[in-house]
Design an enzyme around this catalytic site. Sequence first.
Site, mmCIF file in Angstrom:
data_model
loop_
_atom_site.group_PDB
_atom_site.id
_atom_site.type_symbol
_atom_site.label_atom_id
_atom_site.label_comp_id
_atom_site.label_asym_id
_atom_site.label_seq_id
_atom_site.Cartn_x
_atom_site.Cartn_y
_atom_site.Cartn_z
ATOM 1 N N TYR A 1 -4.375 0.462 4.494
ATOM 2 C CA TYR A 1 -4.098 -0.902 4.024
ATOM 3 C C TYR A 1 -4.958 -1.877 4.810
ATOM 4 O O TYR A 1 -4.797 -2.025 6.018
ATOM 5 C CB TYR A 1 -2.612 -1.229 4.230
ATOM 6 C CG TYR A 1 -2.123 -2.362 3.362
ATOM 7 C CD1 TYR A 1 -2.769 -3.592 3.341
ATOM 8 C CD2 TYR A 1 -0.990 -2.205 2.572
ATOM 9 C CE1 TYR A 1 -2.314 -4.626 2.538
ATOM 10 C CE2 TYR A 1 -0.526 -3.234 1.768
ATOM 11 C CZ TYR A 1 -1.195 -4.442 1.760
ATOM 12 O OH TYR A 1 -0.741 -5.465 0.973
ATOM 13 N N TYR B 1 -11.677 -4.745 -3.569
ATOM 14 C CA TYR B 1 -11.315 -4.122 -4.852
ATOM 15 C C TYR B 1 -10.193 -4.888 -5.545
ATOM 16 O O TYR B 1 -10.361 -5.494 -6.606
ATOM 17 C CB TYR B 1 -10.961 -2.655 -4.594
ATOM 18 C CG TYR B 1 -9.962 -1.980 -5.507
ATOM 19 C CD1 TYR B 1 -10.219 -1.789 -6.871
ATOM 20 C CD2 TYR B 1 -8.768 -1.483 -4.985
ATOM 21 C CE1 TYR B 1 -9.290 -1.126 -7.680
ATOM 22 C CE2 TYR B 1 -7.851 -0.822 -5.777
ATOM 23 C CZ TYR B 1 -8.108 -0.653 -7.132
ATOM 24 O OH TYR B 1 -7.192 -0.019 -7.921
#
Lengths: 136, 381
Positions: free
Chosen positions: B279, B327
């Site tokens: 993450y 992304y």
Amino acid sequence: MSEQVLPIPDDITTPWWEATKEGKFLLQTCLECQHVQHYPRAVCIQCAGSQLHWVESAGQGVVDSYTVVHRAPSPAFTAPYVIARVQLSEGPTMLTRIVGAEESELACDLPVTLAWDSLSDGHQLPVFQVINSKQQ
Amino acid sequence: MSANTAIVGAAESDLGVTNASILTLQSQAITRALADAGLSLSDVDGLATSGVSRFSATQVADYLGIQPSWSDSTFAGGSAYEMYIARASQAIAAGQASTIVISFASNQRSARSRSLGGVVETHTPEAQFESPYGPLFPLSYYAMAAQRYMHDYGATRADLAQVAVLAREWALLNPKAFRYDAGPLTVDEVLAAPMMSSPLTTADCCLVTDGGGAVVVTSLERARDLAKPPVQILGYGESTTNTSMSQVPLLPTGAVASGKAAFSLAGLSPSDVDVVALYDSFTITVLLSLEALGFCEPGEAASLVASDRVRPGGDIPLNTSGGGLSYCHPGQYGVLLLVEAVRQLRGEAGARQVSNPQVALAHGTGGILSTHATVLLGVDR
Ligand SMILES: [Zn+2]
């Protein structure tokens, strides 16, 4: 600063906030194990005891870390300002603000001392200043 | 001993700027993941989701017209989806459910619902003892972690910037990435971006986009009869450390404990991992997680991230989708870490495909380094 973010004291924290009006920065100490903690709670996080009493902090600490906020989260704040974690000489670490210092003066592990910032509801917020700051 | 469960379906919702509602995006992610598995809504008897409403799993079940025998709406920020993998595996082993969907979606970019100060409930200690100082939430906490990390290890802002540069390099290989067409990013561009909460600039922060994803979990035995090759759940671990900005040390993070538990359950070590999905809420998060999970020693993550080992063709391919930095970052990105890990292990990752990976790691971080959850996935053998 407009629309300040004001605390809403509760059953545990009302004495703490009341003391700030007299410039007293209180810490909780456990009668059973002598653990010192901040923020105030209904329980000692070291021994689970509930016999907690107030002691006044010496107002000395060191900067654990800091950040200069360049974009304020709301109109209540005017950037830039310094947010810091200060570890008090009594042990606990707290979130606070460093006032009256230039960014170039700031560093982790720097000693700091207690100051106060007034809130519009009469309470005061404990903040810290750099000892022997060039700004003072 | 592994969990004897597997991921059998994985999909994204529409991503980016969708002008769609949360429940539209949830529906897309869930139905696409089920189609990927060759299953349908009527097969679903377990549902785990968060970030929809106060009754998140109940809400989505109602919307889809299903009455699951097991549900979970654990709210733990972006790591919840890695936590759900553990709970789903346990529920399947206990016979409470056989086909569990884990999903998340957000329209935070279209809805402009993200706030710099975060959401602090007035009855919490943070509201009294932290919010009055005006920290950005979560940004200022990660900024203080970065400042402390730089102090302790002599790292620089350029070291942090390398994480964003790497994410962009991978995103240029992913047509779904928000920054797919943006061209390469340089360290100088990251350093010159507007400062938010020092030492972090806007380019050290994840994107704010719409998006979502879903994965489908079932028993390994049943998985072997479904449409796609199963991706086995090998191990998981988690740690919950803090909600306030003051009560635990900044370093190291709870990822030390979550990683140790996951590797122990799987009987694996970091050197066994072929593809890594961490993450990346902020650049610093990646450096801290690489060290905490054991991919390098404390203080060495900056040189690892600057090396070819984490780039396309390297032996520790890191955040191959382009990550939350380049992304997609819909607010709780954890489910998309799982989607990318599954695609890599199945060989479905197109231009960014890692060569023949056997083991993938997905590591979620929620809140202000508050919750940490690690999942190890592997090709069925
Ligand atoms: Zn005690």
